[in-house]
Design an enzyme around this catalytic site. Structure first.
Site, short mmCIF file in Angstrom:
data_model
loop_
_atom_site.label_atom_id
_atom_site.label_comp_id
_atom_site.label_asym_id
_atom_site.label_seq_id
_atom_site.Cartn_x
_atom_site.Cartn_y
_atom_site.Cartn_z
N HIS A 82 33.86 -16.71 58.91
CA HIS A 82 33.63 -17.12 57.89
C HIS A 82 34.19 -17.84 56.60
O HIS A 82 35.22 -18.10 56.66
CB HIS A 82 34.27 -15.61 57.48
CG HIS A 82 33.42 -14.84 58.18
ND1 HIS A 82 32.55 -13.48 57.09
CD2 HIS A 82 33.75 -14.04 59.26
CE1 HIS A 82 32.46 -12.62 57.87
NE2 HIS A 82 33.28 -12.57 59.39
N TYR A 117 37.44 -4.94 53.69
CA TYR A 117 36.86 -4.81 54.97
C TYR A 117 35.95 -3.84 55.80
O TYR A 117 36.55 -2.99 56.84
CB TYR A 117 38.69 -5.72 56.30
CG TYR A 117 37.81 -5.87 57.16
CD1 TYR A 117 36.56 -6.56 57.52
CD2 TYR A 117 38.65 -5.59 58.68
CE1 TYR A 117 36.25 -6.88 58.76
CE2 TYR A 117 38.60 -6.23 59.76
CZ TYR A 117 37.10 -6.77 59.81
OH TYR A 117 36.83 -7.30 61.26
N ASP A 157 34.40 -8.29 52.92
CA ASP A 157 33.61 -8.16 54.24
C ASP A 157 32.86 -6.71 54.06
O ASP A 157 33.61 -6.32 54.92
CB ASP A 157 34.40 -8.66 55.92
CG ASP A 157 33.31 -8.65 57.18
OD1 ASP A 157 31.79 -8.55 56.90
OD2 ASP A 157 34.07 -9.25 57.96
#
Length: 387
Positions: free
Chosen positions: A365, A183, A234
């Site tokens: 998302h 992330y 991500d």
């Protein structure tokens, strides 16, 4: 009127036998990644589950983590980002671990899973919202984990709960693999503080560039140790114009510097010929006075990793970030990716994302996936469990 959503990535037509073979092939690693923007909706049972759980499963209405795993044919890995669990909230951690476990009533009809979490310990940079922010979770199918997972670990330079590394054991007919659940930092002008002293050392943009450097070094060390690397999560960067709708984000202009730095470190290598485009992006950043990424003559070349979706779908638009509060598809970006070392390029079978508001759920998302041929290991793991 809503913009028509881009069609799913083009794939060759499959015969029924082909489809069955891909779904049931035990020598395929299936990796899913999803920024869930908070895990609670996925680990809390909806009230309807107490009345007709079987019907809800059959209709595809099960919004739990087990429902996700079931709906996507029991993948080998499910990497979650932004789980938003306070590091002091052991109750939610236990609930998450329980949410992926097999119901004893199903017996061996469904596979079991194990969950590993990394939550923020940084009290200076991860203190807002009751410390319910950041955090990653790596969910691994139990049969595979028992046979092939050597260890799951954080990285020593991250205190915000942003990374988990899963290292697999060596197999005679398959390259050793390390999978990184990531992330990445969202670059902003907010201050970044030293996690030990609390002293301001720069901005979140500066920290983002530093994390690029540290993560690239982590990947390079793993490759030097004999691992092929799969980086999934991500990334908080859309790398090319095709990855942003209606346009690629270029404001604030520091984003251009961040984008160029990520591409240089992870996607380019010594044979890349995109230096001119990189220079133009960095020039945009200079107009705003943004600092250039650190570049020294001693720094190694980029990793040349394979962007799985773009490698298979050169000219196909596909997006993973669909902000809430706007019509689905009105504004979107491909900021989530699954990247692999160059040595795994020929093992890649398929890659894509599930671009629907239903799959987005309560997040902003949608999930993405990649499937790779794994020549040894999964078959033996299944035989061990079922024997």
């Amino acid at each position: 009127m809503e913009r028509p959503i881009s069609p799913p990535p083009k794939r060759r037509k499959l015969s029924p036998s082909d489809t069955e073979q891909e779904e049931s092939d035990p020598n395929v690693l299936t990796i899913y990644s999803w920024n869930v923007n908070g895990i609670q909706p996925l680990i809390q049972q909806p009230i309807t589950s107490f009345f007709s759980p079987k019907d809800s499963h059959q209709k595809g209405n099960d919004t739990s983590l087990r429902g996700f795993l079931r709906r996507h044919d029991w993948p080998t890995f499910l990497f979650l980002q932004e789980v938003k669990i306070s590091p002091d909230d052991l109750t939610s951690v236990r609930a998450l671990e329980k949410a992926v476990r097999r119901d004893k009533k199903t017996g061996n009809a469904e596979p079991d899973y194990v969950a590993h979490v990394n939550l923020p310990s940084d009290k200076f940079n991860a203190r807002g919202y009751g410390r319910k922010l950041y955090g990653v979770c790596s969910i691994i199918r139990q049969d595979f984990a028992d046979r092939w997972v050597e260890r799951v670990r954080p990285v020593e330079w991250d205190f915000e709960g942003r990374f988990l590394v899963t290292e697999l054991k060596a197999a005679s007919n398959a390259q050793r693999i390390a999978l990184i659940n990531a992330y990445m930092v969202n670059g902003t002008d907010y201050p970044y503080k030293d996690p030990e002293s609390g002293k301001v050392t720069g901005t979140r943009h500066d920290r983002k560039l530093e994390v690029h450097k540290l993560l690239a070094a982590e990947c390079r060390k793993l490759e030097a140790d004999g691992f092929a690397v799969i980086l999934a999560g991500d990334i908080n960067i859309a790398v090319a114009p095709i990855d942003g709708f209606p346009n690629l984000r270029t404001f604030p202009q520091q984003q251009c510097v961040n984008r160029a730095d990520f591409k240089r470190r992870f996607l380019e290598d010594e044979s890349s010929s995109s230096s001119s485009s990189r220079a133009s992006e960095q020039a945009l950043g200079k107009q705003s006075g943004a600092p250039e990424p650190d570049k020294t003559s001693q720094e190694p070349h980029g990793l040349g990793m394979v962007d799985t979706f773009r490698h298979l779908h050169h000219d196909t638009s596909g997006y993973t970030y669909y902000p809430r509060g706007r019509s689905f598809g009105e504004s979107c970006d491909r900021v989530d990716m699954i990247l692999t070392s160059k040595s795994l390029r020929d093992s890649l079978m398929s890659a894509g994302m599930h671009e629907t508001s239903a799959e987005r759920g309560t997040s902003d998302h949608v999930p993405l996936y990649a499937k790779l041929r794994y020549s040894e290991g999964v078959e033996e793991a299944k035989e061990t469990v079922t024997s």
